[in-house]
Design an enzyme around this catalytic site. Sequence first.
Site, short mmCIF file in Angstrom:
data_model
loop_
_atom_site.label_atom_id
_atom_site.label_comp_id
_atom_site.label_asym_id
_atom_site.label_seq_id
_atom_site.Cartn_x
_atom_site.Cartn_y
_atom_site.Cartn_z
N LYS A 187 0.87 -1.17 0.00
CA LYS A 187 0.00 0.00 0.00
C LYS A 187 0.91 1.22 0.00
O LYS A 187 1.53 1.57 1.01
CB LYS A 187 -0.90 -0.03 1.24
CG LYS A 187 -1.81 1.15 1.44
CD LYS A 187 -2.75 1.41 0.30
CE LYS A 187 -3.67 0.27 0.01
NZ LYS A 187 -4.58 0.47 -1.12
N HIS A 314 -10.04 -7.33 -4.58
CA HIS A 314 -9.81 -6.25 -3.62
C HIS A 314 -10.19 -6.70 -2.20
O HIS A 314 -10.98 -7.61 -2.02
CB HIS A 314 -10.70 -5.07 -4.03
CG HIS A 314 -10.73 -3.95 -3.06
ND1 HIS A 314 -11.80 -3.71 -2.22
CD2 HIS A 314 -9.83 -3.00 -2.79
CE1 HIS A 314 -11.54 -2.65 -1.48
NE2 HIS A 314 -10.36 -2.19 -1.80
#
Length: 416
Positions: A187, A314
């Site tokens: 991330k 996701h």
Amino acid sequence: MRVTNVRVTPVAVPDVPLANTKGVHQSVFLRSVIEMETDIGLVGLGETYGAARTLAALRRAVPRLDGLDPWNLRDLRRRLEAVLPDAGGVNAPTALADHKAVDVVYSALEMACLDLQGKQIGRPVHDLLGGAVRDRVSFGGYLFFKFAKQDLTLGPDILGEVMTPDALVDEARWMVADHGFRSLKLKGGVLEPDLEIETMLKLREAFPDHPLRIDPMGAWTVPTALRVIDRLSGVLEYLEDPCRGMDAMAELSAQTDMPLATNLVVVEFEEVIEAARRDAVQIVLSDPHYWRGPTGCIHLGEICRASGMKVAMHSNSHLGVSLAAMLHVAAATPNLNYDCDTHYPWTTRDIVVGGQRAFEGGALSVPSGPGLGVELDHDAVADLHALYNRAMVADRDDTNEMLKYLPDFVRKVPRW
Ligand code: GKR
Ligand code: MG
């Protein structure tokens, strides 16, 4: 079989300060646990977001579900469209994408309906989705820069501060050693691009055979993204949401061969068509919590196949009912071409009987029991509901939380 009652229980789960470009995770994450009761004694399970707008939309929908036949998903959709016609989105204003309340509520309730269908006929949900093409699903290790948790009253920290490339590589080693993940996703959008490039290069050195991805969540302008791509060419399997918005993604895509993935610019079926027409992305992330449920994810897979795009999955912070739904969808999506995302290793509690599942070689077997194949641990739900009442956190707001760690933080997307 008819629905007689739907119970929605908000729960809070201890979380750790995982950073992203718009802020940082709060001390708990929120989920809604759904129990759909029927006149034949079967109970269908669902799990979705637990923040205020989702909860309010679920509570508006519940009184309209009386007498629903869980096999009639069209009737479910029709009832929800009637009660949530313009209910808007569910995410905080600081989020980078929004999802329509009607789609999120439909998704959660469809999950419960499919669980009931499967339980009634003694077949797993993946059979109802067209059948499984795999009996194990591979996940990637989801890496985050993070702060050391300041307030430990609602739950412990994991790993302390991870804010440098070297610390991130150590985090990856921990994750791979504990769970056996065979690919890794960072991330990004947290440190300056040069530091995130350095991080990816160090990960490549430490894990020469692991496919690598980075997702800065729209933090970069097109020129910055091009610069990063140049430095990371041959290192990434794909680049997720480097730029913000469909226009910027299309502009970038026209100038690079790097496969671009998204869970921000393509979150509705109309956008799949636009993205394909403009070749803005090559990979769309599926998710049974907003793509109109597990069946919507199967449709998404098929539309992506037809338009020459690939599919990945996701994740948001989640518990075991969601995990089961993700596993069934992944099993029944033939063109799911990549290891799935999951926040599960960052979670220390669960609400399903048997507790947290353990990854083997980064993979989990697909449940084979009737329906979703999981049962609620009611004591665990009660415990996390009590934590919800105690935590006094009703909404997800990463940006506001960030001010506790960086008092001068200003949300700016793109930032670099
Ligand atoms: O957990 O901070 C997070 C992630 O940023 C999550 O909210 C995103 O929805 O993981 C997600 C993503 O791929 O963008
Ligand atoms: Mg993403």
